[in-house]
Design a protein around this motif. Structure first.
Motif, PDB file in Angstrom:
ATOM      1  N   GLY A   1       0.824  -1.196   0.000  1.00  0.00           N
ATOM      2  CA  GLY A   1       0.000   0.000   0.000  1.00  0.00           C
ATOM      3  C   GLY A   1       0.862   1.251   0.000  1.00  0.00           C
ATOM      4  N   LEU A   2       0.212   2.360   0.221  1.00  0.00           N
ATOM      5  CA  LEU A   2       0.886   3.657   0.247  1.00  0.00           C
ATOM      6  C   LEU A   2       1.655   3.825   1.553  1.00  0.00           C
ATOM      7  N   ARG A   3       2.906   4.253   1.442  1.00  0.00           N
ATOM      8  CA  ARG A   3       3.724   4.555   2.614  1.00  0.00           C
ATOM      9  C   ARG A   3       4.147   6.013   2.568  1.00  0.00           C
ATOM     10  N   VAL A   4       4.093   6.673   3.717  1.00  0.00           N
ATOM     11  CA  VAL A   4       4.463   8.080   3.830  1.00  0.00           C
ATOM     12  C   VAL A   4       5.601   8.194   4.832  1.00  0.00           C
ATOM     13  N   SER A   5       6.687   8.836   4.425  1.00  0.00           N
ATOM     14  CA  SER A   5       7.802   9.050   5.342  1.00  0.00           C
ATOM     15  C   SER A   5       8.163  10.529   5.373  1.00  0.00           C
ATOM     16  N   ILE A   6       8.625  10.989   6.529  1.00  0.00           N
ATOM     17  CA  ILE A   6       8.983  12.384   6.751  1.00  0.00           C
ATOM     18  C   ILE A   6      10.339  12.426   7.452  1.00  0.00           C
ATOM     19  N   ALA A   7      11.239  13.261   6.950  1.00  0.00           N
ATOM     20  CA  ALA A   7      12.573  13.359   7.549  1.00  0.00           C
ATOM     21  C   ALA A   7      12.554  14.171   8.837  1.00  0.00           C
ATOM     22  N   ALA A   8      11.822  15.291   8.852  1.00  0.00           N
ATOM     23  CA  ALA A   8      11.817  16.153  10.030  1.00  0.00           C
ATOM     24  C   ALA A   8      10.621  17.090   9.985  1.00  0.00           C
ATOM     25  N   ILE A   9      10.206  17.559  11.166  1.00  0.00           N
ATOM     26  CA  ILE A   9       9.129  18.540  11.304  1.00  0.00           C
ATOM     27  C   ILE A   9       9.627  19.654  12.204  1.00  0.00           C
ATOM     28  N   ASP A  10       9.444  20.896  11.752  1.00  0.00           N
ATOM     29  CA  ASP A  10       9.864  22.057  12.526  1.00  0.00           C
ATOM     30  C   ASP A  10       8.664  22.980  12.687  1.00  0.00           C
ATOM     31  N   GLY A  11       8.505  23.539  13.894  1.00  0.00           N
ATOM     32  CA  GLY A  11       7.386  24.439  14.139  1.00  0.00           C
ATOM     33  C   GLY A  11       6.388  23.816  15.097  1.00  0.00           C
ATOM     34  N   SER A  12       5.152  24.271  15.037  1.00  0.00           N
ATOM     35  CA  SER A  12       4.123  23.818  15.967  1.00  0.00           C
ATOM     36  C   SER A  12       3.253  22.740  15.345  1.00  0.00           C
ATOM     37  N   LEU A  13       3.085  21.635  16.054  1.00  0.00           N
ATOM     38  CA  LEU A  13       2.177  20.592  15.593  1.00  0.00           C
ATOM     39  C   LEU A  13       0.728  21.030  15.703  1.00  0.00           C
ATOM     40  N   TYR A  14       0.484  22.150  16.374  1.00  0.00           N
ATOM     41  CA  TYR A  14      -0.881  22.625  16.598  1.00  0.00           C
ATOM     42  C   TYR A  14      -1.187  23.889  15.806  1.00  0.00           C
ATOM     43  N   GLY A  15      -0.396  24.146  14.770  1.00  0.00           N
ATOM     44  CA  GLY A  15      -0.621  25.330  13.955  1.00  0.00           C
ATOM     45  C   GLY A  15       0.203  25.278  12.688  1.00  0.00           C
ATOM     46  N   ARG A  16       1.183  26.161  12.588  1.00  0.00           N
ATOM     47  CA  ARG A  16       2.007  26.251  11.385  1.00  0.00           C
ATOM     48  C   ARG A  16       3.293  25.462  11.576  1.00  0.00           C
ATOM     49  N   MET A  17       3.594  24.581  10.621  1.00  0.00           N
ATOM     50  CA  MET A  17       4.795  23.761  10.728  1.00  0.00           C
ATOM     51  C   MET A  17       5.450  23.616   9.362  1.00  0.00           C
ATOM     52  N   THR A  18       6.723  23.268   9.371  1.00  0.00           N
ATOM     53  CA  THR A  18       7.460  22.980   8.148  1.00  0.00           C
ATOM     54  C   THR A  18       7.829  21.508   8.136  1.00  0.00           C
ATOM     55  N   VAL A  19       7.482  20.830   7.055  1.00  0.00           N
ATOM     56  CA  VAL A  19       7.765  19.403   6.907  1.00  0.00           C
ATOM     57  C   VAL A  19       8.921  19.238   5.928  1.00  0.00           C
ATOM     58  N   GLY A  21      11.494  16.685   3.762  1.00  0.00           N
ATOM     59  CA  GLY A  21      11.713  15.347   3.234  1.00  0.00           C
ATOM     60  C   GLY A  21      10.487  14.463   3.232  1.00  0.00           C
ATOM     61  N   LEU A  22       9.389  14.942   2.654  1.00  0.00           N
ATOM     62  CA  LEU A  22       8.177  14.130   2.541  1.00  0.00           C
ATOM     63  C   LEU A  22       8.301  13.200   1.329  1.00  0.00           C
ATOM     64  N   VAL A  23       8.111  11.903   1.545  1.00  0.00           N
ATOM     65  CA  VAL A  23       8.253  10.918   0.477  1.00  0.00           C
ATOM     66  C   VAL A  23       7.046   9.988   0.480  1.00  0.00           C
ATOM     67  N   LEU A  24       6.436   9.812  -0.698  1.00  0.00           N
ATOM     68  CA  LEU A  24       5.365   8.834  -0.865  1.00  0.00           C
ATOM     69  C   LEU A  24       5.917   7.636  -1.632  1.00  0.00           C
ATOM     70  N   SER A  25       5.624   6.435  -1.129  1.00  0.00           N
ATOM     71  CA  SER A  25       6.155   5.217  -1.734  1.00  0.00           C
ATOM     72  C   SER A  25       5.057   4.182  -1.915  1.00  0.00           C
ATOM     73  N   ASP A  26       5.248   3.321  -2.921  1.00  0.00           N
ATOM     74  CA  ASP A  26       4.408   2.156  -3.117  1.00  0.00           C
ATOM     75  C   ASP A  26       5.295   0.928  -2.943  1.00  0.00           C
ATOM     76  N   PRO A  27       4.791  -0.281  -3.169  1.00  0.00           N
ATOM     77  CA  PRO A  27       5.647  -1.458  -2.961  1.00  0.00           C
ATOM     78  C   PRO A  27       6.934  -1.472  -3.773  1.00  0.00           C
ATOM     79  N   LYS A  28       7.033  -0.684  -4.858  1.00  0.00           N
ATOM     80  CA  LYS A  28       8.250  -0.647  -5.667  1.00  0.00           C
ATOM     81  C   LYS A  28       9.191   0.482  -5.275  1.00  0.00           C
ATOM     82  N   GLY A  29       8.827   1.259  -4.270  1.00  0.00           N
ATOM     83  CA  GLY A  29       9.706   2.323  -3.821  1.00  0.00           C
ATOM     84  C   GLY A  29       9.079   3.700  -3.937  1.00  0.00           C
ATOM     85  N   ALA A  30       9.909   4.737  -3.773  1.00  0.00           N
ATOM     86  CA  ALA A  30       9.438   6.119  -3.769  1.00  0.00           C
ATOM     87  C   ALA A  30       9.006   6.554  -5.168  1.00  0.00           C
TER      88      ALA A  30
END
Length: 195
Positions: A1-19, A21-30
């Protein structure tokens, strides 16, 4: 299925944040990478079953290939809670040759809302110059769906030069510049369009 990975999150989880290294992958990779995006949302709205996203912004994303996710046997349906996306801006979505046949790029603006089974979508996209391609494709699309009233309204304004991005999936043989509005009624769908 779909896999979501994130390298880092900066800022507030309850408002404005910077994500980072967001990567979406399927069984064959990113297959999709977003180096950096900004998300502004209001999680307190979840108490009232409302996912409220104020804005999502990214300067660049790389779509390496078409995903190979397994299709679901269930028919598509809207979520049973409210969702609002105030604004979405992607400065450049780079489409690699595995997606469109040669390297292309698009900028995308949009907004969306889902509530009580109804949906509204507003999208604007424009092809950007890249690798010798001048761009020129443009698409303005508005969609409103009211399943309980058996209504669907689509207002689309594409501009598709020959050999452009929109011409890649099904070659048109000539530039496309229609302006159309369509209204549908389910059971089964019946269409009427005005050029």
């Amino acid at each position: 299925g779909l896999r979501v990975s994130i390298a880092a999150i900066d800022g507030s989880l309850y408002g404005r944040m910077t994500v980072e290294g967001l990567v979406l992958s399927d069984p064959k990779g990113a297959f999709l990478r977003v180096p950096r995006l900004t998300l502004d949302w209001r999680p307190v709205a979840l108490v009232s079953k409302h996912l409220q996203i104020v804005a999502v912004t990214a300067d660049r994303a790389l779509w390496r290939r078409r995903s190979e996710l397994k299709a679901s046997n269930k028919p598509p349906s809207l979520p049973n809670f409210a969702m609002t996306l105030g604004s979405f801006r992607l400065g450049a979505l780079v489409l690699e040759p595995a997606v469109t046949g040669d390297r292309r790029a698009l900028s995308i603006l949009g907004s969306a809302a889902f509530a009580n089974g109804d949906a509204r979508l507003d999208v604007q996209a424009q092809a950007l110059p890249i690798d010798g391609h001048e761009g020129g494709d443009r698409l303005a699309l508005k969609l409103a769906a009211r399943p309980r009233a058996n209504r669907l309204v689509i207002d689309g304004h594409p501009l598709a030069p020959r050999h452009g991005v929109l011409d890649r999936p099904a070659p048109l043989g000539a530039p496309l510049r229609p302006n159309s509005a369509a209204h549908g009624r389910r059971g089964p769908w019946v269409w009427g369009a005005n050029p």
